[in-house]
Structure formats: C-alpha cells, structure tokens
Enzyme design. Structure first.
Site, PDB file in Angstrom:
ATOM      1  N   SER A 212      -4.849  -8.807  -6.835  1.00  0.00           N
ATOM      2  CA  SER A 212      -4.084  -9.543  -5.828  1.00  0.00           C
ATOM      3  C   SER A 212      -3.069 -10.469  -6.461  1.00  0.00           C
ATOM      4  O   SER A 212      -1.978 -10.669  -5.919  1.00  0.00           O
ATOM      5  CB  SER A 212      -5.021 -10.390  -4.963  1.00  0.00           C
ATOM      6  OG  SER A 212      -5.714  -9.626  -4.038  1.00  0.00           O
TER       7      SER A 212
ATOM      8  N   HIS B 242      -5.453 -16.744   1.031  1.00  0.00           N
ATOM      9  CA  HIS B 242      -5.067 -15.724   0.058  1.00  0.00           C
ATOM     10  C   HIS B 242      -3.563 -15.530  -0.036  1.00  0.00           C
ATOM     11  O   HIS B 242      -3.001 -15.393  -1.129  1.00  0.00           O
ATOM     12  CB  HIS B 242      -5.739 -14.402   0.434  1.00  0.00           C
ATOM     13  CG  HIS B 242      -5.614 -13.314  -0.577  1.00  0.00           C
ATOM     14  ND1 HIS B 242      -4.825 -12.211  -0.390  1.00  0.00           N
ATOM     15  CD2 HIS B 242      -6.181 -13.158  -1.785  1.00  0.00           C
ATOM     16  CE1 HIS B 242      -4.917 -11.404  -1.433  1.00  0.00           C
ATOM     17  NE2 HIS B 242      -5.733 -11.961  -2.305  1.00  0.00           N
TER      18      HIS B 242
ATOM     19  N   ASP C 233       0.101 -10.286   3.854  1.00  0.00           N
ATOM     20  CA  ASP C 233      -1.178 -10.856   3.456  1.00  0.00           C
ATOM     21  C   ASP C 233      -1.973 -11.281   4.685  1.00  0.00           C
ATOM     22  O   ASP C 233      -1.646 -10.895   5.810  1.00  0.00           O
ATOM     23  CB  ASP C 233      -0.977 -12.030   2.490  1.00  0.00           C
ATOM     24  CG  ASP C 233      -2.010 -12.037   1.376  1.00  0.00           C
ATOM     25  OD1 ASP C 233      -3.202 -12.249   1.677  1.00  0.00           O
ATOM     26  OD2 ASP C 233      -1.639 -11.826   0.212  1.00  0.00           O
TER      27      ASP C 233
END
Length: 557
Positions: free
Chosen positions: A403, A225, A185
């Site tokens: 995601s 994220h 990520d």
C-alpha cells in the site's frame, strides 16, 4: 472481517459472478449491463460533450482515439430503469462497461432484467449498508525514525524517496508540477487539517473529491489508510516530511468500504477510474486489492488473476488504454496461502508495485507473481517495509505494506512524466522498467526491481544527463515533531555529536533555561528528550559537548 490498514494493504474481498437474488424487500446494489449504445445522442466526433478538455488533450498527446467504448450509456436506457416500479436508484453509470449501478430489491431487479435493452445483471453486495461510524483513528504507532540531519529536508521520508532517486529529481526541478494524480482508497481523515498537507489547499492543488461509497464529495472520513498513502506523495513540510510529488495536483476518491468485502467496491473502482479519465487525470494511485470476500459473494481463485476476469482489472486495463498511468499495489499475500498478486495488480499495461525494505530486499509480505497467464508481476518495487507515513493527526510513523510502496513510486513516476512530457504512459512504464535494478533479469518477487529517476532520465537524455548527486553536506541537528504537541520529542544527531556525552538545554524566548538533560554518549541517529510541560511559544534547544555547540529552534503548541 476486520482490516488493519496500518500494516499495509489487506486484500479486499470482491468478485464478478452473479449472486442469487435475496428475498423481496432486501435492497442490494447490482451492475446492470445494457445490450448496446444504439440511439445514443453522444458521438466520438464530439468528445467534449463527455470528456474534459484536459482528458481530450491527454489522448491527443498519446495518439489515442476516442472510441465507442468511451461514449456514455444511452440516457434513454437509464430512464427506462428509473421508470420501473419499485423505485430503483441509479447510483452511477459506466461508459466502459455500458452498464449502470442500481440499488433495488430482487423483485425490482427482475423487472429491470426484463427490459428489452438490458443484457444481464450481477449482484455486487449482500445488502444495502446502514450508516456506519467513521473508521476509528489509528494510534501513532512507532514514531518514524529520522535519518542523519544531512538528510533532514525530507525528514523521516528520506529513505523511501532516496531509494528511487527522488532527491535528485527534486534537485533537478521536477516535483510533480502540472501533473494530476487520482488516489483511490478507503478514506482521507485529517487531510483537510494536518499541516504537511495544507499546501494542497493553499496552492489550490486539491482538484476534486468524490465519495463513491456514501455518495457526495466528503472524503475526510472513514479509514486512515488513504491519508497514509496520500502523505507519501503530497506532504510538503521541509524538515519534517516531504513526499515524492509534493507539487502535483490531486483528486481524492473513496472507493473502498472497509466495513464489508463485496464486489461493489470493484464497481466503485471502475466508476472512479472513469471519473478520473473524464477529468483529465494523468496517474491513478490505488493501494487496493481484491481476492476473496464475504459470503454469499463468490471469491476469486488464482486462475482468475489473468487481467481479464476481475471488474477492477478490466477497468484498470481500459484506464491504461485511454492513456492514464495506473499504479497499483501488488498485495500483501507473500507470506500467506494465497501467495500471489491480487486484482487489479494482475492487469496488463499498468505498474504493479511490490515492496522492499530500506536495503532493497524483498519484503516477506509482498505478493509474488506471475499472473495466472504467466506475465511477470510485480512490475516494479519500492520501499514498503518500515515506510514512513503520516496519520490523520500529522504524526509520522512507520508502516508495512505494498500500500505504501505504491504511492511512493507513483509520485516519482508523476514527476518523471513531468520531466519527459512527450512520452506516452506506456513509454513511461518502459523507461522506468528498462532502467530499474533488475531491468535485464526480472523475477516474480521484485519484478524489474527498483526504478531510479536519474537512471531513467539519463537513458532518455544521453547528451544532457543529470549531474551526479554530490554527498549532502551535514546540517545542524534537527528536532521533531516541530511544532511540538504534548508527546515525546526526538532529537536527530549529526555525526559530529556521536560518541560523546551531551548536555541539552532548552531556553525560552527570554533566554531563560526551562529544561535541562544529560545524554550519555551514543552513536544513535536520534535520541528521545524529556522536556516535560512547556508553555506555548518559541524555544531554543541547545546541544553541547563542551567544545561543540549546536542549536535548533522549535515551537510548543
């Protein structure tokens, strides 16, 4: 180009074609390919020299041979590059591509390209990047709504887990123990601090961290994220938030630089995949995707989504060939002109994950298949619309994106593999796919549909199936966040408190009433409380109807 990872995966800009060299003095990153592995001191007969015991065992279980492809690049070739005038820096090498990622200017690159053992070179980024500040921490957004208190063990993560059979999986004793998951990520800020992820450290289940963008091992920085995605698997705070694989072991890898969009990030993905392979990882969870990127690097076209063109897709395919289960987000282009999946979701032999809402309907943003060569994609789907995730402060909120569907499903797949350890990675995919909600009629919106642990497990164990889940008994009311900070508090109401006016009292440790609130009759699953400022300590929240009274304890930080 600014990314908004909190709404899910924004497809990142990367490619493979060579870029014309810049003027002398401009330092860029280049993928330098060697002609062969002749003269290498490594041998497929001695894999322990470059693969961990766990990596070799993974191959052995799945009857996968160590091939010349797995051998490290010839160290003499790397030494030749380092000896070239201009002080080139070899950042890392690729066994699978027989290549090295080199940082240098165009004049130095020309000297490297002239070496007799160099086949070609491809420029991967526009220029060397100056030091960047950490990505700004995103706000909490809309707090994640709770489900009914009877489901309060999982907190706001219940719906996404329940949709694919995770509660039954956990009840059967499969929570990811012994499985290793690498998460690729753009950053993991707060992971080392927030309470729901502390069991990773307390139980020594954070096996490693690697930063392929900046170098080194510091991953607790950059984009939020990665923290969002990791939480859907690894968080373990019963009553507040529990992920799909709360007992698995994790490796955290930063591969994505969300300040720019260039092919170097795909090379980082490749390097991370080889690292995961060498350490013996079982599953890669990657919520990343590549379609277009910054000029002058050329973007992909849909015709490139054939599983054989993009660096990341080629890397994902090899990762699958060496026995890892690769789980990758399909992309968020369903409502945009691109429309289709991104790389590496186009790779074969992996699970590409589409997104649905809580009712199992295709999320409008979720990318469609097929691949350019006509294969069904996505492979499977999971909840990616209004998915509950944790931010870097440990606050739960809902976000959208494949995601988030990706790690929810990856965690379930890890525990499914734990429950069926004799399966190969490809057999795991087949079992989940064949028993999914569209297993007999796949399409290019949901793929084979929603997998379910119970159905997949029972298909493999018809003589010893899991017992059917019984309805969960109603639990007393719940309150979150707990511990409480300075923000709002949400009270989760069981059905027995629906439809009647409620009196709420908050009592301190001495039994003194420090807050009181009247709530009108409601059928909502949760309501907001206005508690005001409270001193640090333990409190009791009492909710009564006049004939029914329930309480819940909480801590004020």
């Amino acid at each position: 180009m600014t990314r908004n990872f909190l709404t899910g995966l924004l497809l990142l800009a990367l490619g493979v074609a060579a870029v014309p060299a810049a003027a002398q003095g401009t330092v860029r990153r280049h993928l330098v390919y060697f002609r062969d592995k002749a003269g290498t001191p490594f041998s497929v007969a001695q894999p322990q020299a470059f693969l961990s015991a766990r990596a070799i065992a993974r191959r052995t279980r799945q009857r996968i041979a160590v091939l010349p492809r797995d051998l490290p690049v010839n160290p003499a070739y790397v030494a030749q590059i380092r000896a070239v005038a201009g002080r080139p820096q070899v950042l890392y090498t690729s066994r699978w591509f027989n290549a090295a990622l080199v940082s240098c200017d165009s004049v130095t690159l020309a000297r490297i390209a002239a070496l007799p053992n160099v086949r070609s070179a491809s420029t991967l980024n526009r220029s060397a990047r100056p030091a960047q500040p950490d990505a700004p921490t995103q706000g909490a957004g809309v707090p994640a709504a709770r489900t009914l208190a009877g489901r309060a063990f999982y907190g706001s993560a219940y719906a996404q887990n329940n949709q694919i059979g995770v509660p039954g999986m956990h009840d059967a004793g499969y929570r990811g123990e012994g499985m290793q998951i690498a998460v690729f990520d753009a950053g993991f800020p707060g992971v080392n601090n927030i309470s729901p992820l502390q069991p990773l450290f307390q139980e020594q289940r954070l096996a490693s961290t690697r930063n392929f963008v900046d170098g080194g091992t510091n991953v607790y920085q950059r984009s939020n994220h990665g923290t969002n995605c990791l939480s859907t698997m690894a968080a373990n705070a019963p009553g507040y938030y529990v992920g799909s694989a709360p007992k698995a072991t994790y490796h955290l890898c930063i591969t994505e630089d969300d300040y720019s969009e260039h092919p170097v990030e795909e090379a980082n993905w490749l390097a991370a995949a080889e690292y995961a392979d060498s350490t013996g990882v079982d599953i890669i969870s990657s919520s990343l995707g590549y379609t277009d990127f910054d000029a002058p690097s050329p973007s992909y076209s849909y015709s490139d989504m054939n599983g054989r063109t993009a660096i990341s897709s080629r890397a994902a395919t090899i990762a699958a060939r060496v026995g890892m289960l690769v789980v990758n987000a399909a992309g968020n282009e369903g409502g945009r002109p691109w429309h289709y999946i991104s790389a590496p979701a186009d790779a074969d032999s992996i699970i590409s994950v589409g997104a649905v809402d809580s009712l199992g309907n295709h999320a409008p943003f979720s990318s469609y298949g097929p691949t350019a060569d006509g294969r069904i994609k996505p492979t499977l789907s999971a909840m990616g619309q209004a998915t509950s995730v944790l931010n870097s402060s440990g606050v739960a909120y809902r976000g959208n994106g494949t995601s988030f569907a990706c790690p929810v499903l990856a965690g379930m797949a890890a525990a499914f593999w734990q429950a069926n350890p004799t399966l190969t990675a490809q057999e795991v995919i087949a079992a989940l796919r064949n028993t999914a909600s569209q297993g007999t009629a796949p399409d290019n919106a949901l793929g084979y549909g929603l997998p379910n642990f119970g159905r997949a497990y029972n298909s493999l164990h018809p003589n010893n199936p899991l017992a059917s889940n019984q309805p969960t008994a109603e639990v007393a009311l719940a309150l979150y966040p707990n511990p409480r900070g300075a923000g709002a508090v949400m009270l989760v109401l069981p059905p027995s408190l629906y439809g009647v006016p409620l009196t709420v009292r908050v009592l301190d440790a001495r039994g003194a009433v420090v807050a009181r609130q009247q709530l009108p009759a409601t059928n909502a699953a949760e309501v907001a409380l206005k508690l005001g400022v409270l001193a640090k300590g333990q409190y009791l929240c009492e909710v009564s109807t006049g004939t029914v009274r329930q309480t819940v304890r909480f801590q004020q930080q």
